[in-house]
Motif scaffolding. Sequence first.
Motif, mmCIF file in Angstrom:
data_model
loop_
_atom_site.group_PDB
_atom_site.id
_atom_site.type_symbol
_atom_site.label_atom_id
_atom_site.label_comp_id
_atom_site.label_asym_id
_atom_site.label_seq_id
_atom_site.Cartn_x
_atom_site.Cartn_y
_atom_site.Cartn_z
ATOM 1 N N THR A 74 0.834 -1.203 0.000
ATOM 2 C CA THR A 74 0.000 0.000 0.000
ATOM 3 C C THR A 74 0.865 1.247 0.000
ATOM 4 O O THR A 74 1.745 1.404 0.863
ATOM 5 C CB THR A 74 -0.910 0.015 1.242
ATOM 6 N N PRO A 75 0.667 2.148 -0.941
ATOM 7 C CA PRO A 75 1.529 3.335 -1.020
ATOM 8 C C PRO A 75 1.380 4.225 0.217
ATOM 9 O O PRO A 75 0.293 4.349 0.790
ATOM 10 C CB PRO A 75 1.024 4.053 -2.271
ATOM 11 N N VAL A 76 2.489 4.833 0.613
ATOM 12 C CA VAL A 76 2.428 5.872 1.635
ATOM 13 C C VAL A 76 1.731 7.104 1.062
ATOM 14 O O VAL A 76 0.946 7.773 1.730
ATOM 15 C CB VAL A 76 3.846 6.229 2.124
ATOM 16 N N PHE A 77 2.021 7.371 -0.214
ATOM 17 C CA PHE A 77 1.474 8.562 -0.862
ATOM 18 C C PHE A 77 1.235 8.246 -2.326
ATOM 19 O O PHE A 77 2.033 7.553 -2.968
ATOM 20 C CB PHE A 77 2.466 9.724 -0.730
ATOM 21 N N GLU A 78 0.124 8.749 -2.863
ATOM 22 C CA GLU A 78 -0.143 8.589 -4.295
ATOM 23 C C GLU A 78 -1.040 9.705 -4.782
ATOM 24 O O GLU A 78 -1.809 10.298 -4.020
ATOM 25 C CB GLU A 78 -0.773 7.234 -4.592
ATOM 26 N N THR A 79 -0.896 10.019 -6.067
ATOM 27 C CA THR A 79 -1.799 10.961 -6.710
ATOM 28 C C THR A 79 -2.565 10.221 -7.798
ATOM 29 O O THR A 79 -2.042 9.313 -8.434
ATOM 30 C CB THR A 79 -1.046 12.150 -7.341
ATOM 31 N N ARG A 80 -3.799 10.635 -7.977
ATOM 32 C CA ARG A 80 -4.640 10.038 -9.027
ATOM 33 C C ARG A 80 -5.331 11.166 -9.788
ATOM 34 O O ARG A 80 -6.079 11.941 -9.200
ATOM 35 C CB ARG A 80 -5.678 9.082 -8.421
ATOM 36 N N ALA A 81 -5.019 11.256 -11.075
ATOM 37 C CA ALA A 81 -5.618 12.268 -11.954
ATOM 38 C C ALA A 81 -5.474 13.673 -11.365
ATOM 39 O O ALA A 81 -6.387 14.502 -11.460
ATOM 40 C CB ALA A 81 -7.091 11.947 -12.219
ATOM 41 N N LEU A 103 -1.884 13.774 -13.286
ATOM 42 C CA LEU A 103 -0.708 13.076 -12.777
ATOM 43 C C LEU A 103 -1.105 11.885 -11.913
ATOM 44 O O LEU A 103 -1.859 12.024 -10.949
ATOM 45 C CB LEU A 103 0.158 14.035 -11.959
ATOM 46 N N ASP A 104 -0.592 10.712 -12.256
ATOM 47 C CA ASP A 104 -0.715 9.505 -11.436
ATOM 48 C C ASP A 104 0.680 9.121 -10.956
ATOM 49 O O ASP A 104 1.586 8.905 -11.764
ATOM 50 C CB ASP A 104 -1.309 8.343 -12.251
ATOM 51 N N LEU A 105 0.854 9.029 -9.620
ATOM 52 C CA LEU A 105 2.173 8.765 -9.035
ATOM 53 C C LEU A 105 1.993 7.998 -7.738
ATOM 54 O O LEU A 105 1.011 8.203 -7.009
ATOM 55 C CB LEU A 105 2.888 10.098 -8.793
ATOM 56 N N GLN A 106 2.949 7.105 -7.439
ATOM 57 C CA GLN A 106 2.920 6.344 -6.195
ATOM 58 C C GLN A 106 4.317 6.267 -5.601
ATOM 59 O O GLN A 106 5.308 6.223 -6.335
ATOM 60 C CB GLN A 106 2.421 4.914 -6.425
ATOM 61 N N VAL A 107 4.373 6.235 -4.259
ATOM 62 C CA VAL A 107 5.638 5.996 -3.566
ATOM 63 C C VAL A 107 5.341 5.190 -2.308
ATOM 64 O O VAL A 107 4.390 5.486 -1.579
ATOM 65 C CB VAL A 107 6.374 7.320 -3.233
ATOM 66 N N GLY A 108 6.141 4.134 -2.081
ATOM 67 C CA GLY A 108 5.940 3.270 -0.934
ATOM 68 C C GLY A 108 6.911 3.570 0.188
ATOM 69 O O GLY A 108 7.857 4.343 0.032
ATOM 70 N N GLU A 153 -6.875 13.664 -6.852
ATOM 71 C CA GLU A 153 -6.565 13.159 -5.524
ATOM 72 C C GLU A 153 -5.064 13.164 -5.273
ATOM 73 O O GLU A 153 -4.266 12.869 -6.170
ATOM 74 C CB GLU A 153 -7.095 11.722 -5.352
ATOM 75 N N ALA A 154 -4.707 13.485 -4.024
ATOM 76 C CA ALA A 154 -3.342 13.330 -3.520
ATOM 77 C C ALA A 154 -3.494 12.722 -2.135
ATOM 78 O O ALA A 154 -3.850 13.409 -1.175
ATOM 79 C CB ALA A 154 -2.620 14.671 -3.451
ATOM 80 N N CYS A 155 -3.290 11.419 -2.041
ATOM 81 C CA CYS A 155 -3.665 10.668 -0.847
ATOM 82 C C CYS A 155 -2.454 10.292 -0.001
ATOM 83 O O CYS A 155 -1.495 9.688 -0.504
ATOM 84 C CB CYS A 155 -4.413 9.399 -1.237
ATOM 85 N N TYR A 156 -2.509 10.617 1.295
ATOM 86 C CA TYR A 156 -1.525 10.161 2.273
ATOM 87 C C TYR A 156 -2.170 9.057 3.090
ATOM 88 O O TYR A 156 -3.165 9.285 3.784
ATOM 89 C CB TYR A 156 -1.085 11.302 3.180
ATOM 90 N N ARG A 157 -1.652 7.852 2.941
ATOM 91 C CA ARG A 157 -2.194 6.659 3.612
ATOM 92 C C ARG A 157 -3.707 6.574 3.461
ATOM 93 O O ARG A 157 -4.446 6.294 4.418
ATOM 94 C CB ARG A 157 -1.784 6.632 5.078
ATOM 95 N N GLY A 158 -4.168 6.840 2.242
ATOM 96 C CA GLY A 158 -5.575 6.681 1.901
ATOM 97 C C GLY A 158 -6.429 7.914 2.074
ATOM 98 O O GLY A 158 -7.565 7.953 1.584
#
Length: 541
Positions: free
Chosen positions: A3-10, A28-33, A68-73
């Motif tokens: 599960t990513p710590v941080f991710e962006t969706r669209a 922008l779609d991006l993920q970092v674990g 979306e720019a999600c930190y731990r969901g």
Amino acid sequence: MSTPVFETRALSVRFETPEGTIEAVRGLDLQVGAGETVAIVGASGSGKSQAMMAAMGLLATGGRAEGEACYRGDNLIGMGQARLDTIRGARITMIFQEPMTSLDPLMRIGHQLAEPLRVHARLGPRAARKRALELLNLVRIPEPERRLNAYPHELSGGQRQRVMIAMAIANNPDLIIADEPTTALDVTIQAEILALLARLQRDLGMALIVISHDLAVVRAIAKRVYVMRAGQVVEEGPTETLFTAPQTDYTRMLIEAEPEGTKPPPAPDAPLRLTAEDISVRFPLPRGAFRRPGVFTAVERVSLNLRRGQTLGIVGESGSGKSTLGRALLRLQPAEGRIAYAGQRLDTLERARLRPLRRQLQMVFQDPFGALSPRLSVGEIVGEGLRVHEPHLSAREREARVVDALEEVGLDPEMRQRFPHAFSGGQRQRIAIARAMILKPEVVVLDEPTSALDRSVQRRVIALLRRLQDTHALAYVFISHDLAVVRALSDHLMVLRAGEVVEEGPTEAVFAAPQTEYTRALMRAAFSLDSVLAEAEAAPA
């Protein structure tokens, strides 16, 4: 990846300007674990920084984020201010590109480091100060006890950046977003800082997003890379795969865009434009409870001759006195010694008599955002010198000169009604260069003028500086920690260490056969960052 710590969706970012809507980031779609380093690269203005500023809720006036720019969901976009403040500075922190504008100029470094500790970790004054001292030691700032009581302007650019890094790691965050974290640092300190971040990841399981135009840094530290162009991701993948087999022409261009060429020296009989003899700069140290007041010597007995059409490159580690020397040469910093422009003594002139010469003696500062007034439009900033030194010009003539200056540095003149915050770091640096060049000076001190620029833009700026020099026989003092850029632009090289000249000579001669171990160490670090980073990471913390 788990599960990513941080991710962006669209994630999309738009700015409303007088000229219309600017699409800074588009889907922008991006993920970092946890424990992973991801890099975002691209040319200046590609949307790298604005995407992360949107995620942190730090967009400038007129900016709007969607997606979306999600930190731990949890989506940070649109999150309430109170809740967002419990995450920013504690769980997610950001190292900004321009430290001088991020540090309070009226507050001592120790107090600024203690502030996030007292707010988020609830530490008392004594415990916060103790932790602040530990942080300065971690980021290897010399004389950390003294630096706690210093103000930001009393530190070098590299030291200010290390303070920003210390603030970012103060509360052991889950994620650090590092926007050009090593831009202001020489290569040896750069490796130490990158190694420090790598160790923190290993020990804390921290995620790291690095925004950078320095592909050597990206290749040395990142596991995956996102390449952005005009607000969109055009390529992504594992770092080594992207570097060895890039899939797009744009990525190949970024990888191959290294500074090229060398500069021939001026004619031996070219007239002297600037001379300096035994220049020394000293700063008084504050008196402590148990010590007498002392003096810190930043520059010690430096002499130089600069001829018309010549470029003197000045290199050295952060804190070596490069920028202080540059300011002293233009009488922007009190100094001892003799300084003359075209045979006329500057060190003995009163302020009123020195002012008419200012148009011939210009400086481009290291931190473009700090040097540009946020209350003036770009057109007003670039044309400001004309109002002072050429007051006879009509408004139409002044406007035409501003348009020409912006075009020379590769900026669209139609953007001249915008304010500095609407531009990327690289674009702001070009604005600063245009402001200096519009007066057609004879001597220009360039303090890290390409440090905020990606390699592709660096090449264009180097070409611009060469063209201006050839056309107007300009003399440059070029201060930089980037030896590749110095080699491409300078014909004479001076190496500073702790304020003293340890080596100087024709640029190619110094690069071909450096005479001191210090110079050799700088060059090893500049051209083999991977090995230097490995050595720094293996060194004790």
